[in-house]
Design a protein around this motif. Structure first.
Motif, PDB file in Angstrom:
ATOM      1  N   ASN A 186       3.846  60.040  47.764  1.00 53.26           N
ATOM      2  CA  ASN A 186       3.299  59.405  48.976  1.00 53.26           C
ATOM      3  C   ASN A 186       4.291  58.461  49.661  1.00 53.26           C
ATOM      4  O   ASN A 186       3.948  57.770  50.620  1.00 53.26           O
ATOM      5  N   GLY A 187       5.502  58.401  49.161  1.00 51.88           N
ATOM      6  CA  GLY A 187       6.488  57.462  49.695  1.00 51.88           C
ATOM      7  C   GLY A 187       6.879  57.770  51.137  1.00 51.88           C
ATOM      8  O   GLY A 187       6.858  58.911  51.589  1.00 51.88           O
ATOM      9  N   ILE A 188       7.210  56.711  51.855  1.00 50.54           N
ATOM     10  CA  ILE A 188       7.616  56.842  53.264  1.00 50.54           C
ATOM     11  C   ILE A 188       8.899  56.044  53.470  1.00 50.54           C
ATOM     12  O   ILE A 188       9.025  54.927  52.973  1.00 50.54           O
ATOM     13  N   VAL A 189       9.844  56.627  54.213  1.00 56.48           N
ATOM     14  CA  VAL A 189      10.998  55.843  54.643  1.00 56.48           C
ATOM     15  C   VAL A 189      10.933  55.711  56.163  1.00 56.48           C
ATOM     16  O   VAL A 189      10.525  56.632  56.867  1.00 56.48           O
ATOM     17  N   VAL A 190      11.282  54.538  56.649  1.00 55.54           N
ATOM     18  CA  VAL A 190      11.331  54.338  58.100  1.00 55.54           C
ATOM     19  C   VAL A 190      12.624  53.612  58.436  1.00 55.54           C
ATOM     20  O   VAL A 190      13.077  52.754  57.691  1.00 55.54           O
ATOM     21  N   THR A 191      13.209  54.018  59.562  1.00 50.37           N
ATOM     22  CA  THR A 191      14.446  53.369  59.978  1.00 50.37           C
ATOM     23  C   THR A 191      14.456  53.156  61.485  1.00 50.37           C
ATOM     24  O   THR A 191      13.775  53.875  62.227  1.00 50.37           O
ATOM     25  N   GLN A 192      15.209  52.187  61.911  1.00 42.34           N
ATOM     26  CA  GLN A 192      15.477  52.076  63.352  1.00 42.34           C
ATOM     27  C   GLN A 192      16.410  53.233  63.677  1.00 42.34           C
ATOM     28  O   GLN A 192      17.300  53.560  62.896  1.00 42.34           O
ATOM     29  N   SER A 193      16.217  53.912  64.821  1.00 38.53           N
ATOM     30  CA  SER A 193      17.069  55.076  65.083  1.00 38.53           C
ATOM     31  C   SER A 193      17.676  55.081  66.490  1.00 38.53           C
ATOM     32  O   SER A 193      17.831  56.133  67.097  1.00 38.53           O
ATOM     33  N   GLU A 194      18.033  53.889  66.967  1.00 39.98           N
ATOM     34  CA  GLU A 194      18.815  53.764  68.202  1.00 39.98           C
ATOM     35  C   GLU A 194      18.023  54.138  69.466  1.00 39.98           C
ATOM     36  O   GLU A 194      16.826  54.381  69.418  1.00 39.98           O
ATOM     37  N   SER A 195      18.731  54.162  70.581  1.00 37.88           N
ATOM     38  CA  SER A 195      18.075  54.410  71.867  1.00 37.88           C
ATOM     39  C   SER A 195      17.960  55.903  72.156  1.00 37.88           C
ATOM     40  O   SER A 195      18.978  56.595  72.241  1.00 37.88           O
ATOM     41  N   PRO A 196      16.732  56.414  72.339  1.00 39.47           N
ATOM     42  CA  PRO A 196      16.585  57.836  72.630  1.00 39.47           C
ATOM     43  C   PRO A 196      17.189  58.185  73.983  1.00 39.47           C
ATOM     44  O   PRO A 196      17.498  59.335  74.253  1.00 39.47           O
ATOM     45  N   PHE A 197      17.356  57.194  74.804  1.00 42.53           N
ATOM     46  CA  PHE A 197      17.899  57.405  76.138  1.00 42.53           C
ATOM     47  C   PHE A 197      19.427  57.486  76.094  1.00 42.53           C
ATOM     48  O   PHE A 197      20.035  58.411  76.625  1.00 42.53           O
ATOM     49  N   LEU A 198      20.049  56.535  75.403  1.00 40.21           N
ATOM     50  CA  LEU A 198      21.516  56.496  75.381  1.00 40.21           C
ATOM     51  C   LEU A 198      22.120  57.274  74.219  1.00 40.21           C
ATOM     52  O   LEU A 198      23.277  57.672  74.280  1.00 40.21           O
ATOM     53  N   HIS A 199      21.360  57.425  73.138  1.00 37.44           N
ATOM     54  CA  HIS A 199      21.935  58.035  71.926  1.00 37.44           C
ATOM     55  C   HIS A 199      21.194  59.309  71.548  1.00 37.44           C
ATOM     56  O   HIS A 199      20.929  59.569  70.388  1.00 37.44           O
ATOM     57  N   PHE A 200      20.869  60.119  72.564  1.00 37.64           N
ATOM     58  CA  PHE A 200      20.071  61.331  72.378  1.00 37.64           C
ATOM     59  C   PHE A 200      20.746  62.327  71.420  1.00 37.64           C
ATOM     60  O   PHE A 200      20.109  62.883  70.524  1.00 37.64           O
ATOM     61  N   GLU A 201      22.041  62.519  71.598  1.00 36.74           N
ATOM     62  CA  GLU A 201      22.755  63.494  70.752  1.00 36.74           C
ATOM     63  C   GLU A 201      22.803  63.023  69.306  1.00 36.74           C
ATOM     64  O   GLU A 201      22.616  63.800  68.370  1.00 36.74           O
ATOM     65  N   PHE A 202      23.045  61.732  69.128  1.00 41.27           N
ATOM     66  CA  PHE A 202      23.005  61.158  67.775  1.00 41.27           C
ATOM     67  C   PHE A 202      21.642  61.417  67.139  1.00 41.27           C
ATOM     68  O   PHE A 202      21.538  61.848  65.992  1.00 41.27           O
ATOM     69  N   LEU A 203      20.599  61.181  67.919  1.00 45.83           N
ATOM     70  CA  LEU A 203      19.233  61.292  67.414  1.00 45.83           C
ATOM     71  C   LEU A 203      18.916  62.736  66.999  1.00 45.83           C
ATOM     72  O   LEU A 203      18.263  62.980  65.985  1.00 45.83           O
ATOM     73  N   LYS A 204      19.412  63.690  67.786  1.00 44.75           N
ATOM     74  CA  LYS A 204      19.182  65.106  67.451  1.00 44.75           C
ATOM     75  C   LYS A 204      19.804  65.438  66.099  1.00 44.75           C
ATOM     76  O   LYS A 204      19.174  66.042  65.233  1.00 44.75           O
ATOM     77  N   LYS A 205      21.045  65.023  65.918  1.00 44.83           N
ATOM     78  CA  LYS A 205      21.743  65.291  64.644  1.00 44.83           C
ATOM     79  C   LYS A 205      21.059  64.574  63.497  1.00 44.83           C
ATOM     80  O   LYS A 205      20.870  65.123  62.411  1.00 44.83           O
ATOM     81  N   PHE A 206      20.686  63.326  63.740  1.00 42.23           N
ATOM     82  CA  PHE A 206      20.054  62.511  62.689  1.00 42.23           C
ATOM     83  C   PHE A 206      18.749  63.169  62.236  1.00 42.23           C
ATOM     84  O   PHE A 206      18.486  63.299  61.041  1.00 42.23           O
ATOM     85  N   HIS A 207      17.954  63.624  63.198  1.00 44.40           N
ATOM     86  CA  HIS A 207      16.679  64.246  62.845  1.00 44.40           C
ATOM     87  C   HIS A 207      16.864  65.576  62.132  1.00 44.40           C
ATOM     88  O   HIS A 207      16.122  65.886  61.201  1.00 44.40           O
ATOM     89  N   SER A 208      17.861  66.364  62.561  1.00 44.25           N
ATOM     90  CA  SER A 208      18.003  67.657  61.869  1.00 44.25           C
ATOM     91  C   SER A 208      18.511  67.414  60.450  1.00 44.25           C
ATOM     92  O   SER A 208      18.102  68.116  59.515  1.00 44.25           O
TER      93      SER A 208
END
Ligand code: AG3
Length: 276
Positions: A186-208
């Motif tokens: 049942n464990g959950i990890v949560v993180t801050q993941s930057e600006s979806p507006f400015l760091h969209f490409e980072f976010l895509k890689k991070f999520h995949s």
């Protein structure tokens, strides 16, 4: 003669900056790890700046810290042991310890000076360090996680700086594989993941990357006026089915988050639909 105006500017990208009018500089020095600056600003109260990046301000910290902590705390059936990586200003710890279910919260911060300076200048944020359930370690977060026993925590919260320099490893596949190992069922990890507006490409890689490790990866956002673009994101990852309804009411005294918001934070604007 009137003294000249003083401004602090964060250069958010090559072409975008945000400036704050400064009443006075309270502290400025280099620690072993980074440049640390504490300012009294006109608009946002006291502000902590690390390596030129705004980390938190007295006026808008509640949005970020409440949004970082409460969704996963409310979606977990029994959050008793909570690990915080980073978060030296103490804001995430303060929010975690609002829950009476929490028996122990370990915070692992690389830079002791950030905690010291936050206790001194940001007492409303650094207000939970004396709670007997809090354990603060000054240690490398990635190393700590590697050395942890399997199944040690119900929730892991990553309250890091941007994914550059010493915080880069906190966005890596190795780090999240270790986090998966130290989470309980049942464990959950949560993180801050930057600006979806400015760091969209980072976010895509991070999520995949996260999707290659966890069964469920969910993005949610909030407006944080002092962070790059003012539009910020958080990411939850877990191997258990995420409940649709909260397991508990939000604690008293929150200024931003409430349990009704849980129903809509995971509904995303169209340009972020791929993250749903
Ligand atoms: N952690 C995320 C701050 C990132 C802001 N980035 C920037 N200003 N470039 C904040 C820590 C607060 N506890």
């Amino acid at each position: 003669m009137k003294s000249p105006e003083l401004w602090f500017t964060e250069y958010q990208t090559r072409g975008l900056a945000l400036s704050f009018r400064v009443k006075r500089t309270l502290e400025h020095f280099k620690s072993k790890f980074q440049d640390i600056l504490v300012l009294e600003t006109e608009e946002f109260g006291r502000m902590l700046v690390l390596d030129g990046c705004v980390m938190t301000t007295e006026r808008d910290e509640f949005i970020y810290h409440e949004m970082l902590v409460h969704p996963s705390m409310m979606l977990h059936p029994s959050p008793r042991h909570v690990l915080i990586i980073g978060g030296g200003d103490g804001g995430a710890l303060r929010e975690v310890l609002r829950y009476k279910e929490v028996e122990k919260s370990i915070m692992v911060e690389l830079d002791e000076e950030v905690v010291r300076i936050s206790k001194q200048y940001l007492p409303s944020i650094a207000s939970a360090f004396d709670d007997p359930r809090a354990d603060v370690l000054f240690y490398d977060g990635a190393k700590f996680v590697r050395e942890c026993n399997d199944g040690s925590f119900d929730i892991v919260i990553v309250d890091s700086t941007d994914p550059v320099g010493s915080a880069e490893v906190l966005f890596s596949k190795e780090f999240y594989s270790e986090i998966k190992r130290i989470l309980r069922p049942n464990g959950i990890v949560v993180t801050q993941s930057e600006s979806p507006f400015l760091h969209f490409e980072f976010l895509k890689k991070f999520h995949s990357m996260l999707k290659s490790i966890f069964l469920k990866v969910k993005l949610y956002t909030a407006s944080v006026p002092t962070y790059p673009s003012g539009f910020w994101s958080f990411t939850i990852a877990t191997d258990s089915p995420l409940s649709k309804t909260p397991f508990r009411k939000e604690p008293d005294g929150l200024k931003f988050f409430n349990s009704k918001m849980l129903n809509h934070i995971f509904i995303l604007p169209n340009f972020l639909k791929d993250f749903e």
